[in-house]
Design an enzyme around this catalytic site. Structure first.
Site, PDB file in Angstrom:
ATOM      1  CE1 TYR A 103      68.316  15.528 -38.982  1.00  0.00           C
ATOM      2  CE2 TYR A 103      70.311  14.745 -40.058  1.00  0.00           C
ATOM      3  CZ  TYR A 103      69.601  15.744 -39.444  1.00  0.00           C
ATOM      4  OH  TYR A 103      70.178  16.987 -39.287  1.00  0.00           O
TER       5      TYR A 103
ATOM      6  CE  LYS B 110      72.405  19.381 -40.580  1.00  0.00           C
ATOM      7  NZ  LYS B 110      72.643  20.841 -40.597  1.00  0.00           N
TER       8      LYS B 110
HETATM    9  N1  NAD Z   1      68.464  20.645 -33.066  1.00  0.00           N
HETATM   10  C1  NAD Z   1      69.226  19.590 -33.319  1.00  0.00           C
HETATM   11  O1  NAD Z   1      69.004  18.474 -32.815  1.00  0.00           O
HETATM   12  C2  NAD Z   1      70.440  19.752 -34.199  1.00  0.00           C
HETATM   13  C3  NAD Z   1      71.493  18.840 -34.098  1.00  0.00           C
HETATM   14  C4  NAD Z   1      72.601  18.965 -34.932  1.00  0.00           C
HETATM   15  C5  NAD Z   1      72.628  20.004 -35.866  1.00  0.00           C
HETATM   16  N2  NAD Z   1      71.580  20.883 -35.942  1.00  0.00           N
HETATM   17  C6  NAD Z   1      71.658  21.953 -36.932  1.00  0.00           C
HETATM   18  O2  NAD Z   1      71.737  23.195 -36.282  1.00  0.00           O
HETATM   19  C7  NAD Z   1      71.313  24.207 -37.198  1.00  0.00           C
HETATM   20  C8  NAD Z   1      70.352  25.140 -36.477  1.00  0.00           C
HETATM   21  O3  NAD Z   1      69.152  24.470 -36.159  1.00  0.00           O
HETATM   22  P1  NAD Z   1      68.455  24.539 -34.727  1.00  0.00           P
HETATM   23  O4  NAD Z   1      68.363  23.166 -34.245  1.00  0.00           O
HETATM   24  O5  NAD Z   1      69.065  25.597 -33.891  1.00  0.00           O
HETATM   25  O6  NAD Z   1      66.944  24.931 -35.115  1.00  0.00           O
HETATM   26  P2  NAD Z   1      66.234  26.330 -35.376  1.00  0.00           P
HETATM   27  O7  NAD Z   1      64.896  25.968 -35.940  1.00  0.00           O
HETATM   28  O8  NAD Z   1      66.274  27.186 -34.188  1.00  0.00           O
HETATM   29  O9  NAD Z   1      67.155  26.981 -36.524  1.00  0.00           O
HETATM   30  C9  NAD Z   1      67.058  26.650 -37.879  1.00  0.00           C
HETATM   31  C10 NAD Z   1      67.199  27.971 -38.620  1.00  0.00           C
HETATM   32  O10 NAD Z   1      67.226  27.778 -40.038  1.00  0.00           O
HETATM   33  C11 NAD Z   1      66.608  28.938 -40.577  1.00  0.00           C
HETATM   34  N3  NAD Z   1      66.229  28.766 -41.976  1.00  0.00           N
HETATM   35  C12 NAD Z   1      65.387  27.838 -42.513  1.00  0.00           C
HETATM   36  N4  NAD Z   1      65.247  28.076 -43.829  1.00  0.00           N
HETATM   37  C13 NAD Z   1      66.030  29.156 -44.130  1.00  0.00           C
HETATM   38  C14 NAD Z   1      66.295  29.891 -45.328  1.00  0.00           C
HETATM   39  N5  NAD Z   1      65.717  29.576 -46.496  1.00  0.00           N
HETATM   40  N6  NAD Z   1      67.149  30.945 -45.255  1.00  0.00           N
HETATM   41  C15 NAD Z   1      67.743  31.294 -44.093  1.00  0.00           C
HETATM   42  N7  NAD Z   1      67.501  30.656 -42.919  1.00  0.00           N
HETATM   43  C16 NAD Z   1      66.651  29.608 -42.956  1.00  0.00           C
HETATM   44  C17 NAD Z   1      65.408  29.156 -39.671  1.00  0.00           C
HETATM   45  O11 NAD Z   1      64.884  30.478 -39.810  1.00  0.00           O
HETATM   46  C18 NAD Z   1      66.041  28.930 -38.308  1.00  0.00           C
HETATM   47  O12 NAD Z   1      66.537  30.134 -37.765  1.00  0.00           O
HETATM   48  C19 NAD Z   1      70.716  23.477 -38.403  1.00  0.00           C
HETATM   49  O13 NAD Z   1      71.698  23.387 -39.420  1.00  0.00           O
HETATM   50  C20 NAD Z   1      70.446  22.099 -37.828  1.00  0.00           C
HETATM   51  O14 NAD Z   1      70.398  21.095 -38.826  1.00  0.00           O
HETATM   52  C21 NAD Z   1      70.508  20.785 -35.128  1.00  0.00           C
END
Ligand code: NAD
Length: 254
Positions: free
Chosen positions: A153, A160
């Site tokens: 990570y 984070k």
């Molecule tokens: N998937 C996992 O395992 C997980 C676990 C815990 C937390 N998260 C967090 O959840 C959140 C959403 O991620 P996800 O897993 O749904 O994936 P996802 O890829 O569906 O969403 C990530 C989003 O970030 C957006 N993004 C990236 N660069 C950007 C920018 N410059 N301006 C605006 N938007 C931008 C992308 O367009 C996308 O919609 C993130 O913060 C991620 O770190 C994810």
């Protein structure tokens, strides 16, 4: 009556229907909210996905690295909603060099990108939305437990950790407006963001086994439920908090 009845919510971060943000937007609508989305980059894709919601939602362009987009956001949201009761930050990105075990060699420019998009943007988004935010409103962000170092990570973990701290400072400064700021720390979920992490499989293999409640890598609903609950009136005195939605892994030693 749904727990978000009459509330106006801005949801960022919808990319596909596997996105955590899609699940939040869907549930928010089912619970009575009016939802506006923001999308980054592939807007026509986001617009297509938005049509799969119970109520098709408008999509506004937002690149959190673009100050014009941020400066005009409140006006653009204002064309659809006369105020905001909730804002969801579901945005994360780190260049490939910042992930996958390359921690000691990641150049600063790539770290800076990860921090601007994944950490600083939580503050940028909250401030951009402040003119529309109503008393009693809530900002919710998506976290991955940053209390320890994980395999692969890397700088996203540092981002984070910064997000967790940023959330506490935002809670401090927005409290006087009676706006709550909280994070939901989700376990691993199979989204585009997750698939872009080299070695993400390591989490997939171990998490369901470690979690006292078990863990479904394809089910974003428990995470969405926590986001929706935090935006509802059922957490009126909670801010600066991190709610873990991870099957219980954060509580267990190896
Ligand atoms: N998937 C996992 O395992 C997980 C676990 C815990 C937390 N998260 C967090 O959840 C959140 C959403 O991620 P996800 O897993 O749904 O994936 P996802 O890829 O569906 O969403 C990530 C989003 O970030 C957006 N993004 C990236 N660069 C950007 C920018 N410059 N301006 C605006 N938007 C931008 C992308 O367009 C996308 O919609 C993130 O913060 C991620 O770190 C994810």
């Amino acid at each position: 009556m749904g727990i978000l009845e009459g509330k106006r919510i801005l949801v960022t971060g919808v990319l596909t229907d596997a996105s955590i943000a899609f699940s939040v937007a869907k549930l928010a609508q089912e619970e009575g909210a009016t939802v506006v989305l923001t999308g980054f980059g592939r807007l026509s894709l986001v617009e297509r996905i938005a049509k799969r919601l119970p109520e098709p939602a408008p999509v506004l362009e937002l690149d959190v690295q673009n100050t014009d987009h941020l400066d005009t956001l409140a006006d653009r949201v204002g064309e659809h909603l006369d105020g905001l009761d909730g804002v969801v930050h579901s945005i994360g990105f780190a260049p490939q060099t910042a992930l996958g075990g390359n921690f000691l060699n990641t150049p600063w420019d790539d770290v800076a990108t990860a921090l601007q998009v994944s950490t600083y943007s939580f503050k940028s988004l909250a401030v951009a939305c402040l003119p529309l935010m109503k008393e009693g409103g809530a900002v919710v962000g998506l976290d991955f437990d940053a209390s320890k170092a994980w395999p692969v990570y890397d700088w996203m973990g540092v981002a984070k950790a910064g997000l967790e701290s940023c959330s506490r400072y935002l809670a401090r400064d927005l409290g006087k407006h009676n706006i709550r700021v909280n994070l939901v720390a989700a376990g691993p979920l199979r989204t585009m963001a997750a698939k872009s992490i080299p070695g993400f499989q390591e989490f997939e293999d171990s998490w369901p086994e470690k979690a006292p409640l078990g863990w479904d890598l394809a089910d974003t609903l428990p995470t969405a439920k926590a986001c929706v609950a935090l935006m509802s009136d059922w957490f009126p005195a909670t801010t600066g908090e991190i709610v873990h939605v991870d099957g219980g892994v954060h509580a267990i030693g190896s």
